[in-house]
Motif scaffolding. Sequence first.
Motif, PDB file in Angstrom:
ATOM      1  N   PRO A 133       8.740 -10.414  15.497  1.00 60.66           N
ATOM      2  CA  PRO A 133       8.376 -10.569  14.085  1.00 60.66           C
ATOM      3  C   PRO A 133       9.437 -11.435  13.200  1.00 60.66           C
ATOM      4  O   PRO A 133       9.052 -12.151  12.029  1.00 60.66           O
ATOM      5  N   LEU A 134      10.749 -11.002  13.411  1.00 58.72           N
ATOM      6  CA  LEU A 134      11.792 -11.600  12.895  1.00 58.72           C
ATOM      7  C   LEU A 134      11.877 -12.988  12.965  1.00 58.72           C
ATOM      8  O   LEU A 134      11.991 -13.791  12.303  1.00 58.72           O
ATOM      9  N   VAL A 135      11.581 -13.375  14.401  1.00 60.59           N
ATOM     10  CA  VAL A 135      11.748 -15.070  14.781  1.00 60.59           C
ATOM     11  C   VAL A 135      10.630 -15.825  14.207  1.00 60.59           C
ATOM     12  O   VAL A 135      10.525 -16.847  13.854  1.00 60.59           O
ATOM     13  N   LEU A 136       9.394 -14.956  14.032  1.00 64.96           N
ATOM     14  CA  LEU A 136       8.164 -15.510  13.299  1.00 64.96           C
ATOM     15  C   LEU A 136       8.205 -15.557  11.686  1.00 64.96           C
ATOM     16  O   LEU A 136       7.207 -16.098  11.299  1.00 64.96           O
ATOM     17  N   ASP A 171       0.876  -1.396  -0.095  1.00 62.53           N
ATOM     18  CA  ASP A 171      -0.030   0.040  -0.042  1.00 62.53           C
ATOM     19  C   ASP A 171       0.968   1.259   0.138  1.00 62.53           C
ATOM     20  O   ASP A 171       0.618   2.295  -0.572  1.00 62.53           O
ATOM     21  N   VAL A 172       1.854   1.368   0.923  1.00 62.58           N
ATOM     22  CA  VAL A 172       2.839   2.556   0.739  1.00 62.58           C
ATOM     23  C   VAL A 172       4.004   2.392  -0.149  1.00 62.58           C
ATOM     24  O   VAL A 172       4.669   3.336  -0.322  1.00 62.58           O
ATOM     25  N   ALA A 173       3.747   1.518  -0.861  1.00 65.20           N
ATOM     26  CA  ALA A 173       5.012   1.288  -2.004  1.00 65.20           C
ATOM     27  C   ALA A 173       6.402   1.597  -1.668  1.00 65.20           C
ATOM     28  O   ALA A 173       7.169   1.978  -2.038  1.00 65.20           O
ATOM     29  N   ALA A 174       6.573   0.489  -0.468  1.00 62.75           N
ATOM     30  CA  ALA A 174       7.842   0.667   0.227  1.00 62.75           C
ATOM     31  C   ALA A 174       9.145   0.334  -0.690  1.00 62.75           C
ATOM     32  O   ALA A 174       8.950  -0.673  -1.377  1.00 62.75           O
ATOM     33  N   ASP A 175      10.133   1.062  -0.801  1.00 60.42           N
ATOM     34  CA  ASP A 175      11.338   0.703  -1.392  1.00 60.42           C
ATOM     35  C   ASP A 175      12.438   0.020  -0.464  1.00 60.42           C
ATOM     36  O   ASP A 175      13.272  -0.857  -0.842  1.00 60.42           O
ATOM     37  N   LEU A 176      11.971   0.039   0.957  1.00 62.24           N
ATOM     38  CA  LEU A 176      12.693  -0.678   1.857  1.00 62.24           C
ATOM     39  C   LEU A 176      11.875  -0.976   2.806  1.00 62.24           C
ATOM     40  O   LEU A 176      11.245  -0.093   3.559  1.00 62.24           O
ATOM     41  N   VAL A 177      12.101  -2.349   3.430  1.00 60.87           N
ATOM     42  CA  VAL A 177      11.179  -2.366   4.686  1.00 60.87           C
ATOM     43  C   VAL A 177      12.105  -2.710   5.910  1.00 60.87           C
ATOM     44  O   VAL A 177      13.085  -3.773   5.681  1.00 60.87           O
ATOM     45  N   VAL A 178      12.124  -2.077   7.091  1.00 62.86           N
ATOM     46  CA  VAL A 178      13.039  -2.454   8.350  1.00 62.86           C
ATOM     47  C   VAL A 178      12.319  -2.963   9.474  1.00 62.86           C
ATOM     48  O   VAL A 178      11.390  -2.212   9.760  1.00 62.86           O
ATOM     49  N   ILE A 179      12.524  -4.082   9.665  1.00 67.36           N
ATOM     50  CA  ILE A 179      11.741  -4.648  10.917  1.00 67.36           C
ATOM     51  C   ILE A 179      12.596  -4.516  12.162  1.00 67.36           C
ATOM     52  O   ILE A 179      13.680  -5.081  12.111  1.00 67.36           O
ATOM     53  N   SER A 220      21.118 -11.853   7.194  1.00 67.36           N
ATOM     54  CA  SER A 220      21.087 -10.725   6.269  1.00 67.36           C
ATOM     55  C   SER A 220      20.291  -9.598   7.258  1.00 67.36           C
ATOM     56  O   SER A 220      19.107  -9.792   7.401  1.00 67.36           O
ATOM     57  N   GLY A 221      21.023  -8.717   7.900  1.00 62.95           N
ATOM     58  CA  GLY A 221      20.436  -7.547   8.762  1.00 62.95           C
ATOM     59  C   GLY A 221      21.458  -7.074   9.671  1.00 62.95           C
ATOM     60  O   GLY A 221      22.542  -6.953   9.310  1.00 62.95           O
ATOM     61  N   LEU A 222      21.058  -6.953  10.900  1.00 66.79           N
ATOM     62  CA  LEU A 222      21.959  -6.686  11.981  1.00 66.79           C
ATOM     63  C   LEU A 222      21.946  -7.830  13.019  1.00 66.79           C
ATOM     64  O   LEU A 222      21.184  -8.359  13.487  1.00 66.79           O
ATOM     65  N   LEU A 223      23.314  -8.096  12.827  1.00 68.91           N
ATOM     66  CA  LEU A 223      23.865  -9.140  13.918  1.00 68.91           C
ATOM     67  C   LEU A 223      24.226  -8.605  15.305  1.00 68.91           C
ATOM     68  O   LEU A 223      25.465  -7.606  15.048  1.00 68.91           O
ATOM     69  N   TYR A 224      23.708  -8.855  16.354  1.00 70.38           N
ATOM     70  CA  TYR A 224      24.339  -8.176  17.619  1.00 70.38           C
ATOM     71  C   TYR A 224      24.891  -9.006  18.497  1.00 70.38           C
ATOM     72  O   TYR A 224      24.479 -10.328  18.972  1.00 70.38           O
ATOM     73  N   ALA A 225      26.135  -8.895  18.797  1.00 69.85           N
ATOM     74  CA  ALA A 225      26.909  -9.687  19.564  1.00 69.85           C
ATOM     75  C   ALA A 225      27.062  -9.194  20.952  1.00 69.85           C
ATOM     76  O   ALA A 225      27.700  -8.045  21.056  1.00 69.85           O
ATOM     77  N   GLY A 226      26.535  -9.877  21.841  1.00 66.65           N
ATOM     78  CA  GLY A 226      26.801  -9.243  23.384  1.00 66.65           C
ATOM     79  C   GLY A 226      27.898 -10.173  23.978  1.00 66.65           C
ATOM     80  O   GLY A 226      27.843 -11.320  24.174  1.00 66.65           O
ATOM     81  N   PHE A 250      10.085  -7.171  -1.826  1.00 60.88           N
ATOM     82  CA  PHE A 250      10.358  -5.960  -1.289  1.00 60.88           C
ATOM     83  C   PHE A 250      11.713  -6.446  -0.535  1.00 60.88           C
ATOM     84  O   PHE A 250      11.942  -7.312   0.116  1.00 60.88           O
ATOM     85  N   PRO A 251      12.731  -5.577  -0.826  1.00 62.63           N
ATOM     86  CA  PRO A 251      14.072  -5.330   0.048  1.00 62.63           C
ATOM     87  C   PRO A 251      13.664  -5.272   1.351  1.00 62.63           C
ATOM     88  O   PRO A 251      12.908  -4.380   1.918  1.00 62.63           O
ATOM     89  N   VAL A 252      14.106  -6.238   2.354  1.00 62.63           N
ATOM     90  CA  VAL A 252      13.900  -6.200   3.860  1.00 62.63           C
ATOM     91  C   VAL A 252      15.155  -6.277   4.627  1.00 62.63           C
ATOM     92  O   VAL A 252      16.072  -6.882   4.118  1.00 62.63           O
ATOM     93  N   PHE A 253      15.282  -5.378   5.631  1.00 64.81           N
ATOM     94  CA  PHE A 253      16.328  -5.336   6.454  1.00 64.81           C
ATOM     95  C   PHE A 253      15.970  -5.954   7.427  1.00 64.81           C
ATOM     96  O   PHE A 253      15.286  -5.607   8.536  1.00 64.81           O
ATOM     97  N   GLY A 254      16.501  -7.274   7.688  1.00 65.91           N
ATOM     98  CA  GLY A 254      15.980  -8.084   8.925  1.00 65.91           C
ATOM     99  C   GLY A 254      16.170  -9.759   8.289  1.00 65.91           C
ATOM    100  O   GLY A 254      15.944 -10.057   7.078  1.00 65.91           O
ATOM    101  N   PRO A 255      16.852 -10.437   9.262  1.00 64.44           N
ATOM    102  CA  PRO A 255      16.924 -11.812   8.669  1.00 64.44           C
ATOM    103  C   PRO A 255      15.843 -12.699   8.460  1.00 64.44           C
ATOM    104  O   PRO A 255      14.636 -12.577   9.066  1.00 64.44           O
ATOM    105  N   SER A 256      16.071 -13.808   7.908  1.00 69.37           N
ATOM    106  CA  SER A 256      14.898 -14.941   7.767  1.00 69.37           C
ATOM    107  C   SER A 256      14.710 -15.513   9.214  1.00 69.37           C
ATOM    108  O   SER A 256      15.384 -15.208   9.873  1.00 69.37           O
ATOM    109  N   ALA A 257      13.434 -16.255   9.246  1.00 67.14           N
ATOM    110  CA  ALA A 257      13.377 -16.811  10.541  1.00 67.14           C
ATOM    111  C   ALA A 257      14.211 -17.930  10.845  1.00 67.14           C
ATOM    112  O   ALA A 257      14.564 -18.379  11.794  1.00 67.14           O
TER     113      ALA A 257
END
Length: 426
Positions: free
Chosen positions: A73-76, A60-68, A259-265, A87-94
């Motif tokens: 939602p990512l785990v799901l 609906d919003v004609a997104a060029d990039l979706v950032v989750i 693909s996305g942001l991997l956070y190492a603690g 759509f190009p998505v910033f966020g990893p697969s389940a």
Amino acid sequence: MRVLVIGSGAREHALVLALRRDPSVTAVIAAPGNPGIGQQAELRQVDPCSAEAVVALATDVAADLVVIGPEVPLVLGIADAVRAAGFPVFGPSADAARIEGSKAFAKDVMAAAGVRTAHSEIVDNPADLDAALDRFGPTWVVKDDGLAAGKGVVVTADRRAARDHGAELLEQGHPVLLESFLDGPEVSLFCLVDGETVVPLLPAQDHKRVGDGDSGPNTGGMGAYTPLPWLPAETLTEIVEDVVKPVAAELVRRGSAFSGLLYAGLAVGSNGPAVVEFNCRFGDPETQAVLALLDSPFAELLHATATGRLAEVEAPRWKDGAAITVVLAAENYPARPRTGDVITGAEDSLDGDTLVLHAGTGQREDKALVSAGGRVLNVVGVGADLAQARERAYARLAQIKLPGSHFRTDIGATEVVIPERAVAAE
């Protein structure tokens, strides 16, 4: 570029502000967002955990990039559905997001990658809990094996408290992860990851305990600061080369490329860096401080990651100085927080020295801003050094009034010492 940001917290508020600074971004839409985000982006309603709803909104919003933004939602698998819709998505697969969704999976990946982490054991039967606890200590680390928003962890020298937490998790049907305690200060390192391409951002330190001096129960995070003057550059390089890159490569080997942001603690102790946990998204509240210093086009970095071109873009540039974020929490947080109280003094000047980011806020019919969650606001201060950043953040925080609220007064103030490295015997 039209960017759709999924989420509703202070992390997403920080993402929206960073995206708006990118000259290539023509519109930012946030769903569901919050009153603060609504001052910077178009708000749309959506269930972040409904793949059908998120795909429909992106269309609906004609997104060029979706950032989750959030992990649930990512785990799901919401990123999978949106990606499958074109759509190009910033966020990893389940599949890749299991690095956060299952601590047991993360441990298996780290073992295969040869990455140092705490010794661990999964307990899924209450009858086995006492014997397992006997194999740990004198400091016990007891975790929920699944997602727990940072509050499913108990670190204690009290065996009874460790047992009570483990028994409660098991009663709820959650497997328990017991870990050995890692010494040394903790570091949060965010890395943009596109398969085996790893691009680190600034390291930060989070403050998880609710009270000053790291007292009280764990929370989702009470504040953070960046950069870390006590962290040697060679240790940061070691974390990227010996921790993040091997894990990214192992996920590729398993057919679960990240693909996305991997956070190492990590804990940086006497034996060097060791992983406490991995997360599959930007951390909260570290993101708020880290992005305040970003001097590169943010959407370009995220879009390149989402489209497999991260290796082609310029490495992130950073402003000089330091940034800190302090969380203003509602009365009784991290237990059941009091909500619905009017907040005053939270208007944001966006002057560059301080920011007020909304984490858990709502708006009444009369337009009054009210608390709507446990962590209510984040105040970000930026300065030439950490001392100035702290001074600005706490001065701005003093102007905000919320009945019964509380915050830590020592974010970024603790003197940090990395234990000397142990020398292996010849």
